[in-house]
Design a protein around this motif. Structure first.
Motif, PDB file in Angstrom:
ATOM      1  N   GLY A  62       0.813  -1.206   0.000  1.00  0.00           N
ATOM      2  CA  GLY A  62       0.000   0.000   0.000  1.00  0.00           C
ATOM      3  C   GLY A  62       0.851   1.263   0.000  1.00  0.00           C
ATOM      4  O   GLY A  62       2.068   1.235  -0.212  1.00  0.00           O
ATOM      5  N   GLY A  63       0.196   2.390   0.256  1.00  0.00           N
ATOM      6  CA  GLY A  63       0.899   3.661   0.354  1.00  0.00           C
ATOM      7  C   GLY A  63       1.622   4.041  -0.923  1.00  0.00           C
ATOM      8  O   GLY A  63       1.083   3.925  -2.031  1.00  0.00           O
ATOM      9  N   ILE A  88      -4.535  -4.195 -10.504  1.00  0.00           N
ATOM     10  CA  ILE A  88      -3.767  -4.172  -9.265  1.00  0.00           C
ATOM     11  C   ILE A  88      -4.668  -4.691  -8.152  1.00  0.00           C
ATOM     12  O   ILE A  88      -5.767  -4.195  -7.956  1.00  0.00           O
ATOM     13  CB  ILE A  88      -3.292  -2.755  -8.911  1.00  0.00           C
ATOM     14  CG1 ILE A  88      -2.366  -2.204  -9.992  1.00  0.00           C
ATOM     15  CG2 ILE A  88      -2.564  -2.766  -7.568  1.00  0.00           C
ATOM     16  CD1 ILE A  88      -1.898  -0.783  -9.728  1.00  0.00           C
ATOM     17  N   VAL A  89      -4.204  -5.713  -7.450  1.00  0.00           N
ATOM     18  CA  VAL A  89      -4.959  -6.265  -6.336  1.00  0.00           C
ATOM     19  C   VAL A  89      -4.293  -5.809  -5.044  1.00  0.00           C
ATOM     20  O   VAL A  89      -3.132  -6.117  -4.790  1.00  0.00           O
ATOM     21  CB  VAL A  89      -5.012  -7.807  -6.393  1.00  0.00           C
ATOM     22  CG1 VAL A  89      -5.828  -8.352  -5.224  1.00  0.00           C
ATOM     23  CG2 VAL A  89      -5.612  -8.268  -7.712  1.00  0.00           C
ATOM     24  N   SER A  90      -5.030  -5.066  -4.244  1.00  0.00           N
ATOM     25  CA  SER A  90      -4.486  -4.486  -3.008  1.00  0.00           C
ATOM     26  C   SER A  90      -4.936  -5.294  -1.797  1.00  0.00           C
ATOM     27  O   SER A  90      -6.125  -5.554  -1.628  1.00  0.00           O
ATOM     28  CB  SER A  90      -4.947  -3.040  -2.836  1.00  0.00           C
ATOM     29  OG  SER A  90      -4.489  -2.240  -3.904  1.00  0.00           O
ATOM     30  N   PHE A 131      -9.947  -6.630  -1.583  1.00  0.00           N
ATOM     31  CA  PHE A 131     -10.678  -7.797  -1.114  1.00  0.00           C
ATOM     32  C   PHE A 131     -10.356  -8.095   0.336  1.00  0.00           C
ATOM     33  O   PHE A 131      -9.339  -7.673   0.872  1.00  0.00           O
ATOM     34  CB  PHE A 131     -10.354  -9.010  -1.984  1.00  0.00           C
ATOM     35  CG  PHE A 131      -9.037  -9.676  -1.662  1.00  0.00           C
ATOM     36  CD1 PHE A 131      -9.014 -10.886  -0.997  1.00  0.00           C
ATOM     37  CD2 PHE A 131      -7.836  -9.104  -2.028  1.00  0.00           C
ATOM     38  CE1 PHE A 131      -7.816 -11.499  -0.702  1.00  0.00           C
ATOM     39  CE2 PHE A 131      -6.643  -9.708  -1.751  1.00  0.00           C
ATOM     40  CZ  PHE A 131      -6.619 -10.914  -1.074  1.00  0.00           C
ATOM     41  N   ARG A 132     -11.239  -8.822   0.969  1.00  0.00           N
ATOM     42  CA  ARG A 132     -11.013  -9.318   2.309  1.00  0.00           C
ATOM     43  C   ARG A 132     -10.765 -10.816   2.233  1.00  0.00           C
ATOM     44  O   ARG A 132     -11.483 -11.537   1.550  1.00  0.00           O
ATOM     45  CB  ARG A 132     -12.226  -9.038   3.206  1.00  0.00           C
ATOM     46  CG  ARG A 132     -12.032  -9.566   4.626  1.00  0.00           C
ATOM     47  CD  ARG A 132     -13.254  -9.308   5.485  1.00  0.00           C
ATOM     48  NE  ARG A 132     -13.058  -9.874   6.811  1.00  0.00           N
ATOM     49  CZ  ARG A 132     -13.985  -9.856   7.764  1.00  0.00           C
ATOM     50  NH1 ARG A 132     -15.147  -9.305   7.529  1.00  0.00           N
ATOM     51  NH2 ARG A 132     -13.746 -10.387   8.932  1.00  0.00           N
TER      52      ARG A 132
END
Length: 413
Positions: free
Chosen positions: A278-279, A295-297, A344-345
């Protein structure tokens, strides 16, 4: 899942000791109790915290031994438990207090031996060696000698060829890698993949799974000291994330003759980027993803900042309410003319965990463990994840009885 405040009406709900009430005029920090060398049969050891804060709030504590309070439940004697960044983030107060029950035992993935089974648990029997993943927002945690496993937690049989430490390192990191790469990212053979924090628990498994599922080119970012380690996992290009010019290194690798790239040239870009950081790392990744890519965060530092960034890049943004800053419900955002950005969780999934266990048992992926520590050093393990810099795989906690007794003797001395 059940505690002294449980309203399910069970007379056998697990109970945890109240925090010690000794207070000074300046603070009210719980005082860790002294643990006897030989616990009574109705007691067990656990790492527990009564309030959020630094690792000093973690205490090695004796608690009532858990009992079966459901027919569809079982009790596991824990042999090993992995430490995840989620542990220190929850302990530090990243989750809203309304979602984080206290007191809490940290840890969500584990490996151990079944001791008792409920009447409706037909897939397991006492003596089975198992591995599993708990709900991280429950009171129940894996940093304990014994735990109760009930849905929605998942449990599978541990392959005999895996040690308990190897098995414990897989559930959380492996499930996150699988779901981010294959379920959300929908990796296709021949695609290019970039994995950030490629030497960590999630990253090291993501690199291996990407290679296993046919990615034509896998790159990773990590520290310079971990470069050879990530290459050994299958990455063809490894970049030092301490070098602020690492995005330019990607372009240079795509054009060894140093010829200029046209603005529309996507030869150096990626179909899929997995970002557990992240960031700034996420912000610097946008120029590296193809227009049709994703992009999967796994981490969102600031909903507002990311929403602004993606709108500036022509991406239609749709965010779910973030339960906490570590995970978000998967909704996804998309654009007809730009890349996808998905959040996603992580969901406990027995089918995924069984597949990961089989892959590890067959040698197609390898669990990466940096070090095994006695569980009494759980605070040290969490501090190393929070402050200790780059890693090579997971830090796993051993829950063997001799480790508890040794740690107790050392504290007394």
């Amino acid at each position: 899942f059940c505690c002294r405040t449980c309203d399910r009406g069970s007379t056998e709900a697990n109970t945890y000791p109240l925090a010690p009430t000794e207070k000074t005029s300046e603070q009210a920090t719980p005082v860790p109790p002294v643990i006897p060398a030989n616990l009574p049969l109705n007691e067990t050891n656990a790492i527990i915290y009564y309030e959020c804060g630094s690792s000093q709030v973690l205490h090695l504590t004796k608690i009532p031994r858990p009992r079966l309070f459901r027919k569809r439940a079982l009790i596991v004697r824990v042999e090993a438990a992995a430490t995840n960044p989620l542990d220190w983030k929850l302990r530090s107060g990243y989750a809203p207090k309304t979602f984080l029950p206290l007191p809490k035992i940290p840890g969500c993935d584990f490996s151990g031996i079944v001791e008792q089974v409920g009447e409706l648990m037909t897939d397991f029997k006492p003596g089975d060696h198992v591995m599993g993943l708990l709900d991280p927002l429950s009171i129940n945690g894996s940093n304990a000698e014994h735990l109760v496993v009930v849905p929605p937690s998942v449990l599978v049989h541990k392959p005999p060829v895996l040690t308990h430490a190897q098995a414990a390192s897989l559930p959380f990191a492996g499930t996150a890698s699988w779901q981010a790469l294959l379920e959300v990212g929908k990796l296709q053979p021949g695609q290019r993949v970039l994995v950030h924090a490629a030497s960590g628990g999630v990253g090291s498994l993501t690199v291996q799974l990407a290679c296993l599922h046919g990615a034509s080119f896998v790159a990773g970012t990590c520290s310079a000291a971990s470069k050879e380690f990530v290459q050994s996992l299958g990455a063809k290009l490894v970049l030092d994330y301490h070098d602020l010019n690492w995005p330019e290194q990607l372009k240079s690798a795509a054009r060894p003759d140093h010829s200029d790239l046209s603005p529309d040239d996507e030869s150096f870009k990626f179909d899929l980027i997995i970002d557990p950081v992240g960031g700034d790392t996420l912000s610097r990744s946008w120029p590296l993803v193809k227009k049709t890519g994703m992009i999967v965060s796994l981490v969102v530092d600031s909903r507002e900042a990311e929403e602004k960034t993606m709108k500036e890049r022509g991406v239609n943004v749709l965010f779910a309410y973030s339960l906490w800053r570590v995970m978000t419900s998967y909704v996804g955002s998309f654009s007809l003319s730009g890349p996808y950005h998905s959040l996603f969780r992580i969901r406990p999934d027995a089918i995924v965990l069984k597949e990961l266990a089989d892959l590890a048992a067959s040698g197609k992926i390898r669990p990466c463990i940096e070090e095994i520590l006695p569980i009494a050093r759980a605070a040290e393990a969490q501090d190393r994840l929070q402050f200790g810099g780059p890693r090579r795989g997971k830090i796993v906690l051993s829950v063997a009885e001799e480790d508890w007794l040794k740690s107790t003797r050392e504290e007394r001395e």
